[in-house]
Design a protein around this motif. Structure first.
Motif, mmCIF file in Angstrom:
data_model
loop_
_atom_site.group_PDB
_atom_site.id
_atom_site.type_symbol
_atom_site.label_atom_id
_atom_site.label_comp_id
_atom_site.label_asym_id
_atom_site.label_seq_id
_atom_site.Cartn_x
_atom_site.Cartn_y
_atom_site.Cartn_z
ATOM 1 N N GLU A 33 0.839 -1.208 0.000
ATOM 2 C CA GLU A 33 0.000 0.000 0.000
ATOM 3 C C GLU A 33 0.871 1.254 0.000
ATOM 4 O O GLU A 33 0.675 2.170 -0.794
ATOM 5 C CB GLU A 33 -0.925 -0.002 1.216
ATOM 6 N N VAL A 34 1.852 1.284 0.889
ATOM 7 C CA VAL A 34 2.739 2.446 0.989
ATOM 8 C C VAL A 34 3.546 2.609 -0.299
ATOM 9 O O VAL A 34 3.669 3.718 -0.843
ATOM 10 C CB VAL A 34 3.665 2.315 2.216
ATOM 11 N N THR A 35 4.070 1.511 -0.821
ATOM 12 C CA THR A 35 4.864 1.562 -2.051
ATOM 13 C C THR A 35 4.044 2.095 -3.215
ATOM 14 O O THR A 35 4.493 2.982 -3.956
ATOM 15 C CB THR A 35 5.421 0.164 -2.390
ATOM 16 N N GLN A 36 2.825 1.591 -3.376
ATOM 17 C CA GLN A 36 1.972 2.051 -4.475
ATOM 18 C C GLN A 36 1.653 3.537 -4.351
ATOM 19 O O GLN A 36 1.662 4.279 -5.330
ATOM 20 C CB GLN A 36 0.681 1.241 -4.528
ATOM 21 N N ARG A 37 1.373 3.977 -3.132
ATOM 22 C CA ARG A 37 1.044 5.385 -2.921
ATOM 23 C C ARG A 37 2.238 6.288 -3.162
ATOM 24 O O ARG A 37 2.113 7.383 -3.729
ATOM 25 C CB ARG A 37 0.448 5.598 -1.541
ATOM 26 N N LEU A 38 3.415 5.864 -2.746
ATOM 27 C CA LEU A 38 4.619 6.658 -3.004
ATOM 28 C C LEU A 38 4.901 6.740 -4.497
ATOM 29 O O LEU A 38 5.190 7.821 -5.025
ATOM 30 C CB LEU A 38 5.824 6.056 -2.272
ATOM 31 N N GLN A 39 4.827 5.605 -5.177
ATOM 32 C CA GLN A 39 5.062 5.605 -6.616
ATOM 33 C C GLN A 39 4.057 6.484 -7.346
ATOM 34 O O GLN A 39 4.417 7.244 -8.247
ATOM 35 C CB GLN A 39 5.015 4.181 -7.168
ATOM 36 N N SER A 40 2.811 6.413 -6.943
ATOM 37 C CA SER A 40 1.771 7.223 -7.559
ATOM 38 C C SER A 40 2.035 8.716 -7.355
ATOM 39 O O SER A 40 1.894 9.517 -8.274
ATOM 40 C CB SER A 40 0.416 6.851 -6.976
ATOM 41 N N SER A 41 2.430 9.080 -6.162
ATOM 42 C CA SER A 41 2.674 10.503 -5.888
ATOM 43 C C SER A 41 3.871 11.031 -6.670
ATOM 44 O O SER A 41 3.910 12.193 -7.050
ATOM 45 C CB SER A 41 2.880 10.739 -4.389
ATOM 46 N N LEU A 42 4.841 10.189 -6.920
ATOM 47 C CA LEU A 42 6.024 10.622 -7.654
ATOM 48 C C LEU A 42 5.790 10.691 -9.153
ATOM 49 O O LEU A 42 6.408 11.512 -9.837
ATOM 50 C CB LEU A 42 7.203 9.682 -7.362
ATOM 51 N N THR A 43 4.905 9.896 -9.684
ATOM 52 C CA THR A 43 4.680 9.896 -11.127
ATOM 53 C C THR A 43 3.626 10.896 -11.568
ATOM 54 O O THR A 43 3.686 11.400 -12.674
ATOM 55 C CB THR A 43 4.272 8.499 -11.633
#
Length: 82
Positions: A33-43
């Motif tokens: 969950e955290v990984t997906q949210r971080l990746q989403s915020s960066l892209t």
């Protein structure tokens, strides 16, 4: 399988509980969950710096380079105070 590394961070307990709840709803691990949210915020939220925007010659910038320099100095001072 993608290589992963461990990362230890300190966050607000309420934020952790929110992330746990979202992970449960999405039926994935807290880490995923955290990984997906971080990746989403960066892209999706990458914005070029104001100074690096390509301005055409016929458009006058709103701030002069001297004004930008003063703003940067003020921002640096405010970060040091925190």
């Amino acid at each position: 399988m993608t290589d992963t590394v461990s990362l230890t961070i300190k966050i607000d307990p309420a934020l952790k509980e929110t992330l746990k709840t979202l992970a449960l709803e999405n039926q994935i691990s807290l880490s995923q969950e955290v990984t997906q949210r971080l990746q989403s915020s960066l892209t999706t939220h990458q914005h070029p710096a104001v100074d690096s925007q390509d301005l055409s010659e016929d458009v006058d910038p709103q701030l002069t380079s001297a004004e930008l320099k003063q703003i940067r100095a003020l921002l640096k001072k405010s970060k040091k105070k925190k």
